[in-house]
Scaffold this active site. Structure first.
Site, PDB file in Angstrom:
ATOM      1  N   GLU A   1      -4.008   1.710  -7.236  1.00 44.93           N
ATOM      2  CA  GLU A   1      -4.322   2.807  -6.322  1.00 44.93           C
ATOM      3  C   GLU A   1      -3.418   3.994  -6.625  1.00 44.93           C
ATOM      4  OE1 GLU A   1      -6.560   1.570  -2.578  1.00 44.93           O
ATOM      5  OE2 GLU A   1      -4.466   1.838  -2.085  1.00 44.93           O
TER       6      GLU A   1
ATOM      7  N   HIS B   1       0.857  -1.197   0.000  1.00 38.82           N
ATOM      8  CA  HIS B   1       0.000   0.000   0.000  1.00 38.82           C
ATOM      9  C   HIS B   1       0.892   1.246   0.000  1.00 38.82           C
ATOM     10  CE1 HIS B   1      -2.794   3.070   1.342  1.00 38.82           C
ATOM     11  NE2 HIS B   1      -3.761   2.265   0.905  1.00 38.82           N
TER      12      HIS B   1
HETATM   13  P1  PGA Z   1      -9.593   5.962   0.561  1.00 38.60           P
HETATM   14  O1  PGA Z   1      -8.406   4.927   0.787  1.00 38.60           O
HETATM   15  O2  PGA Z   1     -10.785   5.172   0.070  1.00 38.60           O
HETATM   16  O3  PGA Z   1      -9.826   6.579   1.902  1.00 38.60           O
HETATM   17  O4  PGA Z   1      -9.119   6.932  -0.474  1.00 38.60           O
HETATM   18  C1  PGA Z   1      -8.149   3.884  -0.125  1.00 38.60           C
HETATM   19  C2  PGA Z   1      -6.899   3.158   0.277  1.00 38.60           C
HETATM   20  O5  PGA Z   1      -5.928   3.818   0.680  1.00 38.60           O
HETATM   21  O6  PGA Z   1      -6.821   1.917   0.221  1.00 38.60           O
END
Ligand code: PGA
Length: 256
Positions: A168, A98
């Site tokens: 992401e 992440h």
């Molecule tokens: P968010 O986070 O939905 O608060 O943008 C997503 C993530 O970091 O996995």
């Protein structure tokens, strides 16, 4: 829309909530909303709450995940959690790489070792990739390819059916729902990732890997991301701590 498609709706609670009582309350509501769903729902709480998630039977559509894992099975690694320990806790899925962990120093090489360790222990990695920013001449696409290249360097074809890829983009995480990616722009990335995987593993295997999206997902943008973006699911931070919002997204995905 494809009624047979099974979406992954994954909640990443990050370092929340502040106590076990609240964690159990949120989970209880999500558990109710997860009964008899077509989608695969996965909740990834902090390690310290994992045990508390297993009171009573879980619906078939609901699984528990972790947010990180070390790449060795045992030894002198203060503060780390091993894949075998997670298996022992009945964890099935683990978020890896992440961007918030990368900010703390994790790099693609380390993520690659972790993927391998999880796969050899029968766990399913949810591998996060994504650029920090976009430029006009497409360098972010090269960045993404090289990230995929390194993190998948040791993954062999037979292991691929246990991998989920979470795209992401760092610029879209933790922002306003209007700052999430558009379906159109996500579609381009999904193609890039599928092309990378099919070059490396062949089309059939490559195309079978679920590609999900994370970054400011909410009930109002989820449908466009899944539909127009052709994503196989969502990795949801903030809104996964709000059982009403999260349940709405589960319902929406089930009805697509
Ligand atoms: P968010 O986070 O939905 O608060 O943008 C997503 C993530 O970091 O996995």
């Amino acid at each position: 829309m494809n009624k047979d498609k099974k979406y992954y709706i994954i909640g990443n609670w990050k370092m929340n909530p502040e106590n076990k009582k609240d964690a159990k309350k949120i989970f209880g509501e999500i558990k109710k909303a997860s009964q008899r769903r077509r989608s695969k729902i996965i909740i990834c709480p902090p390690f310290v709450y994992l045990n508390a998630m297993y009171t009573g039977r879980l619906p078939k559509s609901l699984s528990i995940g972790a947010q990180n894992c070390f790449w060795k099975e045992r030894g002198s690694f203060t503060g780390e959690i091993s894949p075998t320990q997670l298996v022992d806790m009945k964890v099935e899925y683990v978020i890896l790489g992440h961007s918030e962990r990368r900010t703390l120093g994790e790099d693609d090489g380390l993520v690659s070792k972790k993927i391998k360790a999880l796969l050899s222990n029968g766990l399913r990695p949810i591998v996060c990739v994504g650029e920090s920013e976009r430029d006009g001449d497409g360098r972010y696409l090269n960045f993404l390819e090289s990230q995929l290249d390194t993190v998948f360097s040791d993954v062999v074809s037979a292991e691929l059916d246990r991998v989920v890829i979470a795209y992401e983009p760092v610029w879209a995480i933790g922002k306003n729902e209007d700052d999430a990616i558009t379906g159109h722009s996500l579609y381009e990335i999904v193609i890039l990732i599928k092309r990378f995987l099919s070059r490396k593993y062949g089309k059939e295997r490559g195309f079978s890997v679920p590609i999900i999206y994370g970054g400011s997902v909410s009930p109002s943008n989820a449908e466009g991301i899944l539909g127009e973006g052709n994503a196989d699911g969502l990795l949801i931070g903030r809104e996964s701590l709000d059982p009403k919002s999260f349940s709405k997204i589960i319902e929406l995905a089930d009805n697509l």
